[in-house]
Design an enzyme around this catalytic site. Structure first.
Site, mmCIF file in Angstrom:
data_model
loop_
_atom_site.group_PDB
_atom_site.id
_atom_site.type_symbol
_atom_site.label_atom_id
_atom_site.label_comp_id
_atom_site.label_asym_id
_atom_site.label_seq_id
_atom_site.Cartn_x
_atom_site.Cartn_y
_atom_site.Cartn_z
ATOM 1 N N CYS A 8 135.981 58.766 95.625
ATOM 2 C CA CYS A 8 136.904 59.691 94.976
ATOM 3 C C CYS A 8 137.787 58.988 93.955
ATOM 4 C CB CYS A 8 137.765 60.378 96.019
ATOM 5 S SG CYS A 8 138.656 59.214 97.046
ATOM 6 N N GLU A 58 143.020 66.010 100.416
ATOM 7 C CA GLU A 58 142.633 64.832 99.620
ATOM 8 C C GLU A 58 141.371 65.219 98.876
ATOM 9 O OE1 GLU A 58 144.329 62.250 99.210
ATOM 10 O OE2 GLU A 58 145.591 61.929 100.955
ATOM 11 N N GLU A 61 148.254 60.174 102.498
ATOM 12 C CA GLU A 61 147.686 59.384 103.575
ATOM 13 C C GLU A 61 148.099 57.934 103.322
ATOM 14 O OE1 GLU A 61 146.341 60.620 106.109
ATOM 15 O OE2 GLU A 61 144.950 62.237 105.652
ATOM 16 N N ASN A 102 131.049 60.351 102.019
ATOM 17 C CA ASN A 102 130.934 59.105 101.246
ATOM 18 C C ASN A 102 131.459 57.865 101.980
ATOM 19 O OD1 ASN A 102 133.511 60.166 100.910
ATOM 20 N ND2 ASN A 102 133.714 59.438 98.808
HETATM 21 P P1 NAD Z 1 132.615 68.893 100.468
HETATM 22 O O1 NAD Z 1 133.844 69.570 100.030
HETATM 23 O O2 NAD Z 1 131.310 69.511 100.137
HETATM 24 O O3 NAD Z 1 132.603 68.703 102.046
HETATM 25 C C1 NAD Z 1 133.593 67.988 102.747
HETATM 26 C C2 NAD Z 1 133.606 68.426 104.194
HETATM 27 O O4 NAD Z 1 133.945 69.808 104.272
HETATM 28 C C3 NAD Z 1 132.265 68.303 104.897
HETATM 29 O O5 NAD Z 1 132.505 67.918 106.237
HETATM 30 C C4 NAD Z 1 131.719 69.723 104.835
HETATM 31 O O6 NAD Z 1 130.762 70.003 105.844
HETATM 32 C C5 NAD Z 1 132.985 70.524 105.044
HETATM 33 N N1 NAD Z 1 132.946 71.894 104.532
HETATM 34 C C6 NAD Z 1 132.193 72.407 103.528
HETATM 35 N N2 NAD Z 1 132.509 73.703 103.323
HETATM 36 C C7 NAD Z 1 133.483 74.021 104.216
HETATM 37 C C8 NAD Z 1 134.261 75.206 104.473
HETATM 38 N N3 NAD Z 1 134.076 76.320 103.777
HETATM 39 N N4 NAD Z 1 135.191 75.148 105.434
HETATM 40 C C9 NAD Z 1 135.418 74.004 106.124
HETATM 41 N N5 NAD Z 1 134.716 72.869 105.933
HETATM 42 C C10 NAD Z 1 133.767 72.867 104.982
HETATM 43 O O7 NAD Z 1 132.717 67.417 99.883
HETATM 44 P P2 NAD Z 1 131.630 66.251 99.954
HETATM 45 O O8 NAD Z 1 130.518 66.576 99.003
HETATM 46 O O9 NAD Z 1 131.278 65.950 101.382
HETATM 47 O O10 NAD Z 1 132.473 64.996 99.418
HETATM 48 C C11 NAD Z 1 132.605 64.698 98.085
HETATM 49 C C12 NAD Z 1 133.953 65.133 97.559
HETATM 50 O O11 NAD Z 1 134.988 64.571 98.359
HETATM 51 C C13 NAD Z 1 134.229 64.641 96.156
HETATM 52 O O12 NAD Z 1 134.847 65.668 95.422
HETATM 53 C C14 NAD Z 1 135.224 63.503 96.371
HETATM 54 O O13 NAD Z 1 136.052 63.197 95.290
HETATM 55 C C15 NAD Z 1 136.005 64.000 97.530
HETATM 56 N N6 NAD Z 1 136.672 62.886 98.207
HETATM 57 C C16 NAD Z 1 138.050 62.795 98.128
HETATM 58 C C17 NAD Z 1 138.708 61.718 98.730
HETATM 59 C C18 NAD Z 1 140.212 61.564 98.656
HETATM 60 O O14 NAD Z 1 140.761 60.816 99.447
HETATM 61 N N7 NAD Z 1 140.913 62.234 97.747
HETATM 62 C C19 NAD Z 1 137.968 60.767 99.416
HETATM 63 C C20 NAD Z 1 136.586 60.894 99.466
HETATM 64 C C21 NAD Z 1 135.946 61.972 98.865
#
Ligand code: NAD
Length: 491
Positions: free
Chosen positions: A291, A257, A469, A160
């Site tokens: 997020c 996060e 962070e 995102n």
């Molecule tokens: P996601 O969990 O699907 O993927 C995040 C990252 O993890 C990607 O790079 C993905 O390729 C990788 N990944 C997926 N499965 C994995 C595994 N088994 N092992 C290691 N890496 C793996 O999340 P998304 O759809 O890319 O992002 C959206 C989510 O992120 C939402 O829930 C959002 O709230 C959260 N988010 C949190 C913050 C924060 O600072 N708290 C900031 C932005 C987004």
């Protein structure tokens, strides 16, 4: 697109960044980068596997051993400032890349580049101030602590805000003397490869900052790699759980996060115009794929009708379009995400929610080719319903009403998440009562964004994660403490 970004794009085609060089995946495999505004493929991305992760971790290890960790901190200050300067110089190029990849309006992508530069500036300022402490043991003794880098920090990033969030973790990791292997999301993350390339241009030694592109399996290979010393993961809760388990096998610390379902509590005495403007901008900002987005509106009963009217008017004026054309709001990141969000809207209507405005895919003219969703305001959302409980991650705001301060707090705390809480009231006592009762890592009163937020510690309570962070507190995640006791007396 401008010439500079077209050139950057063709250079990135099918490349990741390991040991100071652009490189294809060892297997030669690639996957497609899709423009969410048109559904068209605009680049090939290298699909990294375990062998690429091995190469990146080896390069990072070499960089640590060749002296990155022991460099006089003041040199890291200069290098990180130089990188920040390059980011600012290349704002247009990077913003165009990000806008194309994620779909966000160009203006917002430019803000992301500025934020990324801000992270490097902030942590450049901290790099030579990683202080330890001294502990009194009495005559004949001296005891002090050193904060040492952990070694290799794996940074697994969501789609995102690729550049902004990668920089949020990478800047403090590098400032503290760690090397980094980053893994962007498959949906969007080309800008992170470009960031690593600019780091070398700024003078960072090869191997200090590596990027392995790919999807879930690439991420899993990095998270479970025995050569890494720390993981910062930003993404969804289920992936965070998988990563924590992988980290447990190698006994490495993690900073998680995770997602959010942030409440925005609006009391009747609040400046409703300002609160409504802020809520409309929540939708426009990256199509609410944020997020921290306060998508769960809790309205005090007497303010309900006026607030909903004010907000609906603003929402109806939101102009949708391709990010590069700088609309108010762009598409969501992928076809999959679009269907996921539309699925929530359908489930919500089944549960009795009513769409004040929006509620469907936007398909007028050119929008039909992309993954656009009408900015949506759903009223009468039941407490405990799926819509009220789960992170939607798309341009949908839900409205629930409350009658009392206690009820507002109960609803605010009524999900498993705890990232941010918004509060709108002129009554300081109400604001502080909510602020101290809510279980969330941040509380924002009478304004959701502020210049200088990089200095504010950020992270989750409960299932939104742990570790912090931003701010100097971030250094705790990227250092380990060594205590040194010296007996210089004769006893
Ligand atoms: P996601 O969990 O699907 O993927 C995040 C990252 O993890 C990607 O790079 C993905 O390729 C990788 N990944 C997926 N499965 C994995 C595994 N088994 N092992 C290691 N890496 C793996 O999340 P998304 O759809 O890319 O992002 C959206 C989510 O992120 C939402 O829930 C959002 O709230 C959260 N988010 C949190 C913050 C924060 O600072 N708290 C900031 C932005 C987004």
């Amino acid at each position: 697109m401008a010439d500079s970004s077209t050139t950057a794009l063709s250079a990135l085609d099918g490349r990741m960044f390991i040991d100071g060089q652009r490189t294809g995946s060892r297997s030669g495999a690639t996957f497609e980068a899709v423009d969410p505004a048109t559904g068209r493929v605009f680049a090939q991305v290298a699909l990294g596997d375990k062998s690429d992760v091995d190469a990146a971790v080896a390069a990072a290890r070499k960089a640590v051993e060749q002296g990155w960790a022991g460099l006089p901190p003041v040199r890291r200050v200069r290098l990180l400032n130089r990188l920040a300067g390059l980011l600012r110089e290349r704002t247009r190029e990077l913003a165009e890349l990000e806008s194309l990849d994620v779909g966000k309006p160009l203006r917002q992508a430019e803000d992301d580049v500025a934020a990324a530069a801000g992270y490097f500036e902030y942590f450049a300022g901290v790099a030579d101030k990683v202080f330890g402490s001294s502990i009194p043991l009495g005559q004949g003794f001296v005891d002090f602590t050193l904060r040492e880098p952990l070694g290799i920090s794996a940074q697994i990033v969501p789609w995102n805000y690729p550049l902004r969030l990668a920089s949020r973790g990478i800047a403090p990791a590098l400032a503290a003397g760690n090397a980094v292997v980053a893994k962007p999301a498959a949906e969007a993350g080309l800008s992170i490869v470009r960031l690593a390339e600019l780091a070398v241009e700024a003078g960072l030694p090869a191997g200090v900052f590596n990027v392995v592109t790919g999807g879930r399996e690439t991420g899993a290979a990095l998270a479970s790699h025995p050569g890494i010393n720390h993981i910062t993961f930003t993404g969804s809760v289920p992936t965070g759980v998988a990563i924590m388990k992988a980290a447990a096998d190698n006994v490495v610390p993690v900073t998680l996060e995770l997602g959010g379902k942030s409440p925005n509590v609006v009391f009747g005495d609040a400046d409703l115009e300002r609160a409504a403007a802020s809520s409309a901008s929540t939708l426009m900002q990256n199509a609410a794929q944020t997020c921290t987005a306060p998508t769960r509106l809790l309205l005090e009963r007497p303010a309900h009708d006026r607030f909903v009217d004010l907000l609906a008017k603003r929402i109806r004026a939101i102009r949708l379009g391709r990010g590069l054309d700088n609309p108010d709001m762009g598409p969501v990141v992928s076809e999959r995400q679009m269907h996921r969000v539309l699925g929530y809207i359908t489930a919500g209507s089944r549960d009795g929610a009513t769409a004040v405005t929006g509620g469907a895919r936007a398909q007028d003219g050119e929008l039909a080719a992309g993954y656009f969703i009408e900015p949506t305001l759903l009223d009468r959302v039941e407490r405990g319903s799926v819509l009220e409980q789960e992170e939607i991650f798309g341009p949908v705001l839900t409205v629930t009403t409350f009658e009392s301060l206690d009820e507002a707090i109960a609803i605010a705390n009524g999900t498993p998440y705890g990232l941010v809480t918004g509060v709108w009231t002129k009554d300081l006592s109400k604001a502080m009562t909510v602020a101290s009762a809510v279980k969330s890592g941040q509380v924002r009163v009478n304004g959701y964004s502020v210049e200088g937020s990089i200095g504010l510690p950020f992270g989750g309570y409960r299932r939104s994660g742990f570790g912090r962070e931003q701010g100097v507190e971030a250094l705790a995640s990227y250092t380990q403490i060594k205590n040194i006791m010296i007996n210089f007396g004769s006893g």
